[in-house]
Enzyme design. Sequence first.
Site, mmCIF file in Angstrom:
data_model
loop_
_atom_site.group_PDB
_atom_site.id
_atom_site.type_symbol
_atom_site.label_atom_id
_atom_site.label_comp_id
_atom_site.label_asym_id
_atom_site.label_seq_id
_atom_site.Cartn_x
_atom_site.Cartn_y
_atom_site.Cartn_z
ATOM 1 N N TRP A 67 -1.364 14.844 -3.050
ATOM 2 C CA TRP A 67 -2.707 14.741 -3.623
ATOM 3 C C TRP A 67 -3.704 14.630 -2.460
ATOM 4 C CZ3 TRP A 67 -5.558 9.801 -4.952
ATOM 5 C CH2 TRP A 67 -6.710 10.066 -5.705
ATOM 6 N N ASP A 90 3.418 6.015 -5.798
ATOM 7 C CA ASP A 90 2.174 6.266 -6.512
ATOM 8 C C ASP A 90 2.556 6.845 -7.875
ATOM 9 O OD1 ASP A 90 -0.340 6.903 -7.371
ATOM 10 O OD2 ASP A 90 -0.741 8.436 -5.861
ATOM 11 N N ALA A 102 0.894 7.768 -11.324
ATOM 12 C CA ALA A 102 -0.383 7.913 -12.032
ATOM 13 C C ALA A 102 -0.235 8.653 -13.361
ATOM 14 C CB ALA A 102 -1.375 8.662 -11.130
ATOM 15 N N LYS A 120 -4.775 8.339 -16.784
ATOM 16 C CA LYS A 120 -4.290 9.534 -17.486
ATOM 17 C C LYS A 120 -3.527 9.162 -18.754
ATOM 18 C CE LYS A 120 -5.241 11.258 -13.411
ATOM 19 N NZ LYS A 120 -5.893 12.392 -12.850
#
Length: 402
Positions: A135, A216, A218, A251
């Site tokens: 990302w 991470d 998400a 999200k």
Amino acid sequence: MLSTTAVPGISDLPPMQSDSLLALIALADADPRPEKIDVGVGVYRDGQGRTPILRAVKEAERRLWEQQETKSYLGSVGDKRFAELLRPILLGDHAGDERIAGVQTPGGCGALFLGFKLVRSANPDARLFVGTPTWPNHVPLARGAGLELVEYPYYDREAGEIRFDEMLASLGEARRGDVVLLHGCCHNPTGADLTDAQWDEVTRLVAERGLLPFIDIAYQGLGRGLDEDARGLRGMLAACDEVLIAQSCDKNFGVYRDRVGAFYLKAKRREASATAMAHVLQLAREAWSMPPDHGAAAVRIVLEDEGLRADWLAELDSMRERIARVREQLAAADERLAFIADQYGMFSMLPLSRDQVLHLRERHAVYMADSGRINVLGMADEAVDRFVAAVVETLNDPATHG
Ligand code: LMR
């Protein structure tokens, strides 16, 4: 006498390139062509191309509005109950481990910021191993915290595969105490997730070499399922004494602009974890003082209420099913897109050059990231065929091959 030597001021700053994903939102918004397709930024869109507020969240917000009696400060830790309720969802069997402490943050970004800063305070020599590609915002966030970055190969865009052997070889060169940044699930930008067996191998290597895993996560629940998507992370918790986690609800609860996330750390002992968390709270205090309340409070209300929780889970299931359906549809449209069906989450990375990405933008009003990353859900159902036709035309057109 006052010196007249010129001193650079804020008026003398050099031009700054704006964040490419955020710039893309503005570019797509400004395009007047009604047929435009925006597969840029990672937001869930339904069959009509809308990003609605989840029913459960809307109801929780209504209750919050009716029932909240004060907006007095909660402190840098934010809504404690929010982080507690997330624990079993994220940590599974590790939820009761007192060596793991968590704190509410402004989105996953806030959690990454805290983790990178914490690493820098704990071990200024630690380097951050980051996959290529990753990302885009991982890089400035880590550099801003003063960490040295080392890239490890992650994905072969042309072959549509994870470069697993090269990844292992690169991580094999990490020094004890170096940090390995991994995507928990639904890899952004490629959609290519490690298999269970690959997770196990990376976990073994990380534990054996004394590396610090930073996960991470998400998009939990948008890949294979809530538990399945956290399997890799939980394996790391089982194998390693120290683990960092950046979690985002933006999200899976669809609360993007409300910025809802959490940071968790596992330390060797309960007391060490409390001390590390005190450092984290000081870092938060310096950066944003206290996290914004509204979104996290709404998520807390959803998780506290059996009915709202069940409705959230049902909506999450339907989001995940839509992702899988659109992936199948794209993959079936052209054999060069077949790999899309084997990936998870919102993103895939098409084997398109920057010139081809620009061609799609100019000629077809199709907006995707310069890297060729698409949000597979960026388009309404009626736009999928047009999108595929535009991509196929671009892939076939020798003039776009630069
Ligand atoms: C994305 O990758 O599109 C999202 O995570 C939005 C962002 O902040 O970049």
